[in-house]
Design a protein around this motif. Structure first.
Motif, PDB file in Angstrom:
ATOM      1  N   ALA A  41      -3.728  23.504 -35.274  1.00 43.41           N
ATOM      2  CA  ALA A  41      -3.104  23.592 -33.954  1.00 43.41           C
ATOM      3  C   ALA A  41      -3.754  22.588 -33.015  1.00 43.41           C
ATOM      4  CB  ALA A  41      -3.263  25.003 -33.398  1.00 43.41           C
ATOM      5  N   PRO A  42      -3.016  22.136 -32.003  1.00 45.79           N
ATOM      6  CA  PRO A  42      -3.608  21.241 -31.009  1.00 45.79           C
ATOM      7  C   PRO A  42      -4.748  21.946 -30.283  1.00 45.79           C
ATOM      8  CG  PRO A  42      -1.219  21.381 -30.759  1.00 45.79           C
ATOM      9  CD  PRO A  42      -1.619  22.431 -31.730  1.00 45.79           C
ATOM     10  N   GLY A  43      -5.814  21.221 -30.030  1.00 42.62           N
ATOM     11  CA  GLY A  43      -6.927  21.752 -29.253  1.00 42.62           C
ATOM     12  C   GLY A  43      -6.942  21.117 -27.884  1.00 42.62           C
ATOM     13  N   ALA A  44      -8.108  21.082 -27.266  1.00 43.86           N
ATOM     14  CA  ALA A  44      -8.259  20.508 -25.934  1.00 43.86           C
ATOM     15  C   ALA A  44      -7.784  19.060 -25.909  1.00 43.86           C
ATOM     16  CB  ALA A  44      -9.728  20.588 -25.507  1.00 43.86           C
ATOM     17  N   GLY A  45      -7.021  18.706 -24.890  1.00 38.70           N
ATOM     18  CA  GLY A  45      -6.563  17.334 -24.716  1.00 38.70           C
ATOM     19  C   GLY A  45      -5.371  16.950 -25.563  1.00 38.70           C
ATOM     20  N   ALA A  46      -4.852  17.874 -26.365  1.00 35.50           N
ATOM     21  CA  ALA A  46      -3.710  17.571 -27.242  1.00 35.50           C
ATOM     22  C   ALA A  46      -2.586  18.561 -26.970  1.00 35.50           C
ATOM     23  CB  ALA A  46      -4.128  17.639 -28.707  1.00 35.50           C
ATOM     24  N   GLY A  47      -1.381  18.134 -27.282  1.00 33.27           N
ATOM     25  CA  GLY A  47      -0.223  18.993 -27.166  1.00 33.27           C
ATOM     26  C   GLY A  47       0.463  19.081 -28.510  1.00 33.27           C
ATOM     27  N   GLY A  48       1.689  19.555 -28.508  1.00 34.28           N
ATOM     28  CA  GLY A  48       2.439  19.689 -29.747  1.00 34.28           C
ATOM     29  C   GLY A  48       2.388  21.118 -30.234  1.00 34.28           C
ATOM     30  N   SER A  49       2.809  21.302 -31.472  1.00 34.46           N
ATOM     31  CA  SER A  49       2.772  22.642 -32.042  1.00 34.46           C
ATOM     32  C   SER A  49       2.577  22.537 -33.544  1.00 34.46           C
ATOM     33  CB  SER A  49       4.074  23.391 -31.736  1.00 34.46           C
ATOM     34  OG  SER A  49       5.171  22.714 -32.306  1.00 34.46           O
ATOM     35  N   ALA A  77      -8.554   8.674 -24.580  1.00 33.69           N
ATOM     36  CA  ALA A  77      -7.953  10.004 -24.536  1.00 33.69           C
ATOM     37  C   ALA A  77      -8.756  10.892 -25.490  1.00 33.69           C
ATOM     38  CB  ALA A  77      -6.487   9.938 -24.960  1.00 33.69           C
ATOM     39  N   SER A  78      -9.451  11.873 -24.947  1.00 30.85           N
ATOM     40  CA  SER A  78     -10.214  12.817 -25.770  1.00 30.85           C
ATOM     41  C   SER A  78      -9.300  13.947 -26.196  1.00 30.85           C
ATOM     42  CB  SER A  78     -11.387  13.395 -24.972  1.00 30.85           C
ATOM     43  OG  SER A  78     -12.281  12.378 -24.612  1.00 30.85           O
ATOM     44  N   PHE A  79      -9.428  14.363 -27.457  1.00 28.15           N
ATOM     45  CA  PHE A  79      -8.620  15.476 -27.937  1.00 28.15           C
ATOM     46  C   PHE A  79      -9.308  16.137 -29.117  1.00 28.15           C
ATOM     47  CE2 PHE A  79      -7.390  11.843 -30.413  1.00 28.15           C
ATOM     48  CZ  PHE A  79      -7.054  12.313 -31.670  1.00 28.15           C
ATOM     49  N   SER A  80      -8.841  17.330 -29.431  1.00 28.14           N
ATOM     50  CA  SER A  80      -9.381  18.034 -30.591  1.00 28.14           C
ATOM     51  C   SER A  80      -8.251  18.724 -31.346  1.00 28.14           C
ATOM     52  CB  SER A  80     -10.440  19.060 -30.175  1.00 28.14           C
ATOM     53  OG  SER A  80      -9.856  20.122 -29.467  1.00 28.14           O
ATOM     54  N   ILE A  81      -8.548  19.039 -32.580  1.00 21.89           N
ATOM     55  CA  ILE A  81      -7.603  19.747 -33.447  1.00 21.89           C
ATOM     56  C   ILE A  81      -8.317  20.988 -33.957  1.00 21.89           C
ATOM     57  CG2 ILE A  81      -6.265  19.610 -35.581  1.00 21.89           C
ATOM     58  CD1 ILE A  81      -6.063  16.558 -35.028  1.00 21.89           C
ATOM     59  N   LYS A  82      -7.684  22.127 -33.759  1.00 23.56           N
ATOM     60  CA  LYS A  82      -8.286  23.401 -34.149  1.00 23.56           C
ATOM     61  C   LYS A  82      -7.834  23.793 -35.554  1.00 23.56           C
ATOM     62  CE  LYS A  82      -8.975  25.361 -29.606  1.00 23.56           C
ATOM     63  NZ  LYS A  82     -10.411  25.316 -29.708  1.00 23.56           N
ATOM     64  N   ILE A  83      -8.793  24.222 -36.350  1.00 22.46           N
ATOM     65  CA  ILE A  83      -8.537  24.697 -37.707  1.00 22.46           C
ATOM     66  C   ILE A  83      -8.888  26.175 -37.738  1.00 22.46           C
ATOM     67  CG2 ILE A  83      -9.053  24.358 -40.159  1.00 22.46           C
ATOM     68  CD1 ILE A  83      -8.003  21.818 -38.678  1.00 22.46           C
TER      69      ILE A  83
END
Length: 193
Positions: A41-49, A77-83
């Motif tokens: 799932a998108p984390g901080a700084g990211a969107g989408g689904s 652009a800082s972002f994260s992806i949650k697992i």
């Protein structure tokens, strides 16, 4: 005269014979399969689904483009992806994200460390620019050399979670970049160790 020709011919035949030898071997593939049930799932700084992560790079002025050398990243652009893995994670402690740029936008022709923009060469699209992925050590990941990002798994019982953090930046790949749309796609694969 005949001796010289025969000697030269023998040397050519001997050299050609040696070049015809070949080595052979075996490639052994090892690994294991796990029953992990993980979601992305998108984390901080990211969107989408779901597994489609959207990163808004913003509207960056050509004058503010990074060069990609050292730690020269003016605008990122800082972002994260949650697992999130509900089960099957016993004995595993790391998640690795590997990238497949060739199945997406491709690597930039002028700087193959970078992700190529989609529609390069088409009217209305930026040129002379690529997208760099930057790890926590402030280093550009070399997408052409199978670079990956790793994160420790926080394992509780059979379940685990992780947060893969990174940054992205537009990078000038030549001295005369042009303005326009600057989009890209980058497929990824997760492995667990």
């Amino acid at each position: 005269m005949k001796v010289c020709i025969r000697g030269a011919f023998a040397l050519v035949v001997l050299t050609a014979t040696q070049a015809a030898y070949a080595n052979s071997g075996t490639i052994n593939f090892t690994g294991s399969l796990n029953a992990a049930t993980c979601t992305v799932a998108p984390g901080a700084g990211a969107g989408g689904s779901g597994q489609n992560i959207d990163v808004a790079m913003g509207n960056v002025a050509l004058a503010d483009l990074s060069t990609g050398s050292g730690s020269d990243f003016a605008t990122t652009a800082s972002f994260s992806i949650k697992i999130d893995c509900a089960s099957g994670m016993t004995g595993l402690n790391t998640v690795k994200m590997a990238f497949d740029p060739r199945s997406g936008s491709g690597v930039d022709a002028e700087d193959p460390r970078l992700l190529r923009l989609t529609g390069t060469g088409n009217a209305g699209n930026a040129t002379g620019v690529g997208i760099a992925l930057i790890n926590s050590a402030n280093t550009v990941l070399n997408l052409n050399a199978a670079a990956a990002i790793a994160s420790p798994l926080s394992v509780t019982g059979d379940a685990a979670i992780a947060d893969l953090s990174m940054r992205a930046a537009y990078v000038a790949t030549n001295a005369t970049p042009t303005a326009g749309s600057a989009n890209a796609t980058l497929p990824f694969t997760l492995t667990y160790e």
